[in-house]
Design an enzyme around this catalytic site. Structure first.
Site, mmCIF file in Angstrom:
data_model
loop_
_atom_site.group_PDB
_atom_site.id
_atom_site.type_symbol
_atom_site.label_atom_id
_atom_site.label_comp_id
_atom_site.label_asym_id
_atom_site.label_seq_id
_atom_site.Cartn_x
_atom_site.Cartn_y
_atom_site.Cartn_z
ATOM 1 N N SER A 33 12.171 -6.565 -1.100
ATOM 2 C CA SER A 33 12.338 -5.788 -2.340
ATOM 3 C C SER A 33 13.552 -6.310 -3.131
ATOM 4 O O SER A 33 14.398 -7.037 -2.595
ATOM 5 C CB SER A 33 12.541 -4.309 -1.996
ATOM 6 O OG SER A 33 13.807 -4.144 -1.380
ATOM 7 N N SER A 64 -2.091 -7.149 3.539
ATOM 8 C CA SER A 64 -2.980 -7.612 2.459
ATOM 9 C C SER A 64 -4.198 -8.331 3.029
ATOM 10 O O SER A 64 -4.061 -9.205 3.881
ATOM 11 C CB SER A 64 -2.244 -8.583 1.541
ATOM 12 O OG SER A 64 -1.118 -7.968 0.993
ATOM 13 N N GLN A 102 -1.408 -10.936 7.360
ATOM 14 C CA GLN A 102 -0.063 -10.897 7.932
ATOM 15 C C GLN A 102 0.219 -9.478 8.440
ATOM 16 O O GLN A 102 0.193 -8.534 7.651
ATOM 17 C CB GLN A 102 0.943 -11.270 6.837
ATOM 18 C CG GLN A 102 2.383 -11.260 7.273
ATOM 19 C CD GLN A 102 3.317 -11.442 6.076
ATOM 20 O OE1 GLN A 102 2.966 -11.099 4.951
ATOM 21 N NE2 GLN A 102 4.498 -11.962 6.310
ATOM 22 N N GLY A 103 0.491 -9.338 9.716
ATOM 23 C CA GLY A 103 0.743 -8.020 10.304
ATOM 24 C C GLY A 103 2.204 -7.873 10.711
ATOM 25 O O GLY A 103 2.518 -7.933 11.903
ATOM 26 N N GLU A 137 7.564 -18.226 1.978
ATOM 27 C CA GLU A 137 7.079 -17.249 1.004
ATOM 28 C C GLU A 137 7.976 -17.190 -0.228
ATOM 29 O O GLU A 137 7.512 -17.311 -1.359
ATOM 30 C CB GLU A 137 7.034 -15.871 1.682
ATOM 31 C CG GLU A 137 6.346 -14.805 0.863
ATOM 32 C CD GLU A 137 6.175 -13.506 1.649
ATOM 33 O OE1 GLU A 137 7.070 -13.179 2.456
ATOM 34 O OE2 GLU A 137 5.160 -12.838 1.434
ATOM 35 N N GLU A 185 16.144 -4.726 -4.033
ATOM 36 C CA GLU A 185 17.423 -4.272 -3.439
ATOM 37 C C GLU A 185 17.812 -5.200 -2.285
ATOM 38 O O GLU A 185 18.980 -5.576 -2.141
ATOM 39 C CB GLU A 185 17.307 -2.821 -2.934
ATOM 40 C CG GLU A 185 17.191 -1.767 -4.033
ATOM 41 C CD GLU A 185 15.805 -1.736 -4.689
ATOM 42 O OE1 GLU A 185 14.820 -2.179 -4.046
ATOM 43 O OE2 GLU A 185 15.705 -1.303 -5.851
ATOM 44 N N SER A 226 4.708 -5.534 8.615
ATOM 45 C CA SER A 226 5.249 -4.211 8.277
ATOM 46 C C SER A 226 4.601 -3.103 9.100
ATOM 47 O O SER A 226 3.424 -3.174 9.464
ATOM 48 C CB SER A 226 5.005 -3.908 6.796
ATOM 49 O OG SER A 226 5.516 -4.924 6.003
HETATM 50 C C1 LIG Z 1 1.332 -5.522 -2.667
HETATM 51 C C2 LIG Z 1 1.979 -5.569 -1.334
HETATM 52 C C3 LIG Z 1 1.449 -6.391 -0.353
HETATM 53 C C4 LIG Z 1 2.030 -6.423 0.913
HETATM 54 N N1 LIG Z 1 1.449 -7.221 1.860
HETATM 55 C C5 LIG Z 1 1.951 -7.197 3.118
HETATM 56 C C6 LIG Z 1 1.305 -7.954 4.146
HETATM 57 O O1 LIG Z 1 0.304 -8.650 3.922
HETATM 58 N N2 LIG Z 1 1.809 -7.884 5.401
HETATM 59 C C7 LIG Z 1 2.916 -7.136 5.692
HETATM 60 O O2 LIG Z 1 3.339 -7.142 6.850
HETATM 61 N N3 LIG Z 1 3.557 -6.399 4.741
HETATM 62 C C8 LIG Z 1 3.088 -6.418 3.469
HETATM 63 N N4 LIG Z 1 3.710 -5.673 2.480
HETATM 64 C C9 LIG Z 1 4.824 -4.806 2.868
HETATM 65 C C10 LIG Z 1 6.162 -5.224 2.329
HETATM 66 O O3 LIG Z 1 6.656 -6.325 3.037
HETATM 67 C C11 LIG Z 1 7.065 -3.997 2.438
HETATM 68 O O4 LIG Z 1 6.573 -3.036 1.514
HETATM 69 C C12 LIG Z 1 8.486 -4.314 2.115
HETATM 70 O O5 LIG Z 1 9.051 -5.067 3.152
HETATM 71 C C13 LIG Z 1 9.325 -3.025 1.927
HETATM 72 O O6 LIG Z 1 9.184 -2.196 3.024
HETATM 73 P P1 LIG Z 1 8.767 -0.648 2.871
HETATM 74 O O7 LIG Z 1 7.590 -0.572 1.968
HETATM 75 O O8 LIG Z 1 8.643 -0.081 4.241
HETATM 76 O O9 LIG Z 1 9.979 0.035 2.116
HETATM 77 P P2 LIG Z 1 11.380 0.436 2.751
HETATM 78 O O10 LIG Z 1 11.925 -0.673 3.543
HETATM 79 O O11 LIG Z 1 11.235 1.760 3.417
HETATM 80 O O12 LIG Z 1 12.249 0.595 1.440
HETATM 81 C C14 LIG Z 1 12.210 1.754 0.601
HETATM 82 C C15 LIG Z 1 13.214 1.560 -0.512
HETATM 83 O O13 LIG Z 1 14.541 1.472 0.048
HETATM 84 C C16 LIG Z 1 15.166 0.262 -0.348
HETATM 85 N N5 LIG Z 1 15.980 -0.255 0.759
HETATM 86 C C17 LIG Z 1 15.582 -0.436 2.044
HETATM 87 N N6 LIG Z 1 16.581 -0.951 2.778
HETATM 88 C C18 LIG Z 1 17.632 -1.131 1.938
HETATM 89 C C19 LIG Z 1 18.964 -1.641 2.098
HETATM 90 N N7 LIG Z 1 19.391 -2.103 3.271
HETATM 91 N N8 LIG Z 1 19.760 -1.677 1.000
HETATM 92 C C20 LIG Z 1 19.326 -1.244 -0.207
HETATM 93 N N9 LIG Z 1 18.086 -0.729 -0.418
HETATM 94 C C21 LIG Z 1 17.242 -0.678 0.647
HETATM 95 C C22 LIG Z 1 14.031 -0.695 -0.683
HETATM 96 O O14 LIG Z 1 14.445 -1.688 -1.600
HETATM 97 C C23 LIG Z 1 13.019 0.260 -1.304
HETATM 98 O O15 LIG Z 1 13.336 0.493 -2.650
HETATM 99 C C24 LIG Z 1 3.164 -5.622 1.205
HETATM 100 C C25 LIG Z 1 3.714 -4.808 0.210
HETATM 101 C C26 LIG Z 1 3.131 -4.777 -1.044
HETATM 102 C C27 LIG Z 1 3.741 -3.881 -2.083
#
Ligand SMILES: Cc1cc2nc3c(=O)[nH]c(=O)nc-3n(C[C@H](O)[C@H](O)[C@H](O)COP(=O)(O)OP(=O)(O)OC[C@H]3O[C@@H](n4cnc5c(N)ncnc54)[C@H](O)[C@@H]3O)c2cc1C
Length: 390
Positions: free
Chosen positions: A371, A164, A129-130, A247, A373, A132
């Site tokens: 997440s 992933s 899945q692409g 999901e 949040e 993020s």
């Molecule tokens: C094990 C794992 C597998 C994954 N696999 C995939 C995959 O296969 N394909 C893919 O596309 N993505 C994948 N992801 C990515 C995942 O979808 C993102 O990590 C997730 O959407 C959070 O985005 P970010 O990491 O950029 O954090 P950010 O969005 O930058 O968030 C950082 C922090 O800020 C908080 N935050 C952000 N916005 C708000 C808001 N509006 N209000 C309150 N708090 C907020 C978040 O809760 C978090 O604590 C994976 C992630 C993990 C951990």
């Protein structure tokens, strides 16, 4: 709500159990919570997917004329429960099977359904899945990867992250901006990208578990044919939202946690702390939470049985199980005392360090698939009707 199973459902449960007994080798079974062997076992996961596909178990809910079994939501829940109870390993192509296949079966073109569905289910074609990007996770609509139409096909450039299984994937279902002048949610398309082409580079990221389960993807003028666009050129957001529905609705089931709680109680006994009042309280709390989860699961099941699709309350489920699992894993590590500090795989680690691995992994559970949040925001606004936060 009627909590008893019909004779037909009981017969179905026996059929699943018998099939598992004949097809799931003892050494493939995960003890307790699983997770630890996940990265080491790609061959097992691929072969397990093939067996499930051959047995017709991966398309349970699909109608018979499309190769499914036409199973009711209750039968699907029974299947998931028996798999969890047996400690069945995950399948290698789980993102394709659980997210993309249901999406294509509804929104895919006839060509896409014919070309991809069976190969996704059989494991012949593994999808990642692409979605993020480095600056677009929770705020996915901020994604910057570009898709330009050139000479009758699409040309994609940009960077994806946290993808992933991208290091062993054959294709990706990927979001890219098709119209930079449109409002963020409107100018996005979803593409099925061949990962084995010159414009695609994959770099695994090592996680704190020690394994490189997810990856960065660099796209430099990667080519995608028109027929590999899912929906229209600006339908990507709608497609992405549909995959999130699949999901969040289907990530966890109560049997998995009940199994984990039993393993936790065994661990406490084996470590000689089963009589410690603080340990007993934490294990009992884990048991209560797994029961609460089961009751909530039954509520979702009742809705599904009545033909309702999961709504924003799926966020309650995702929030609850991911936070619950973190507490459970933390208890398991605490029970081990100083041994809890040993890394997974250490020769002195308790049960090969699988609880430590589970603890590391659980930290990711409150991040992926939205997440905690973000789930709380959804619950506040769309379940409780509170005003939007700033
Ligand atoms: C094990 C794992 C597998 C994954 N696999 C995939 C995959 O296969 N394909 C893919 O596309 N993505 C994948 N992801 C990515 C995942 O979808 C993102 O990590 C997730 O959407 C959070 O985005 P970010 O990491 O950029 O954090 P950010 O969005 O930058 O968030 C950082 C922090 O800020 C908080 N935050 C952000 N916005 C708000 C808001 N509006 N209000 C309150 N708090 C907020 C978040 O809760 C978090 O604590 C994976 C992630 C993990 C951990």
């Amino acid at each position: 709500m009627d909590l008893s199973y019909t004779a037909e459902e009981e017969a179905f449960r026996r059929e699943v159990q018998e099939w598992l007994a004949a097809n799931l080798p003892e050494e493939w079974r995960y003890r307790g919570v699983g997770g630890y062997r996940e990265e080491r076992d790609q061959d097992i996961q691929r072969e397990w997917q093939r067996r499930l596909h051959r047995g017709g178990w991966l398309q349970l809910g699909w109608p018979r004329e499309r190769g499914g079994r036409g199973a009711t939501p209750v039968m699907q829940a029974i299947y998931a429960e028996e798999m969890a109870k047996a400690g069945a390993p995950p399948i290698l192509g789980r993102l394709g099977v659980t997210l993309l296949a249901p999406l294509l079966s509804v929104y895919g073109s006839e060509w896409q359904q014919r070309t991809y569905l069976d190969r996704i289910l059989s494991g012949d074609l593994i999808f990642c899945q692409g979605f993020s990007e480095p600056n677009a996770g929770s705020d996915l609509a901020g994604l910057q990867s570009r898709a330009e139409r050139r000479d009758g096909h699409w040309v994609l450039s940009g960077q994806k992250t946290w993808s992933s299984g991208a290091h062993y994937a054959d294709r990706s279902f990927l979001l890219a901006r098709t119209d930079p002048s449109a409002p963020p949610h409107r100018g996005i398309g979803m593409f099925l990208v061949d990962m084995h082409q010159p414009g695609v580079e994959v770099r695994p990221i090592v996680q704190m578990t020690g394994s490189g389960e997810f990856c960065e993807i660099f796209l430099s003028e990667a080519r995608v044919e028109d027929r590999d666009l899912v929906g229209g050129p600006t339908d990507g957001w709608r497609m992405a939202m549909a995959t999130f529905g699949f999901e969040r609705g289907g990530l966890a089931n109560a049997a998995r946690f009940e199994r984990a709680v039993s393993a936790l109680a065994d661990l406490a006994r084996d470590r000689g702390v089963g009589a410690d009042p603080l340990v007993r309280q934490r294990v009992a709390q884990a048991r209560i939470e797994s029961h609460v989860f089961r009751v909530n699961d039954l509520r979702s099941l009742t809705r599904a049985q009545q033909g309702q699709v999961p709504g924003p309350e799926a966020s309650l489920t995702k929030l609850f199980w991911s936070e619950m699992d973190k507490r459970l894993q933390e208890t398991a590590v605490a029970i081990q005392g100083m041994y809890g500090a040993l890394a997974p795989g250490s020769p002195w680690a308790v049960e090969e360090g699988r609880w430590q691995y589970g603890w590391y992994w659980a930290q990711a559970e409150t991040i992926y698939a939205g997440s905690s949040e973000i789930q709380r925001n959804i619950i506040a606004e769309r379940v409780l009707g509170l005003p939007r936060g700033r």
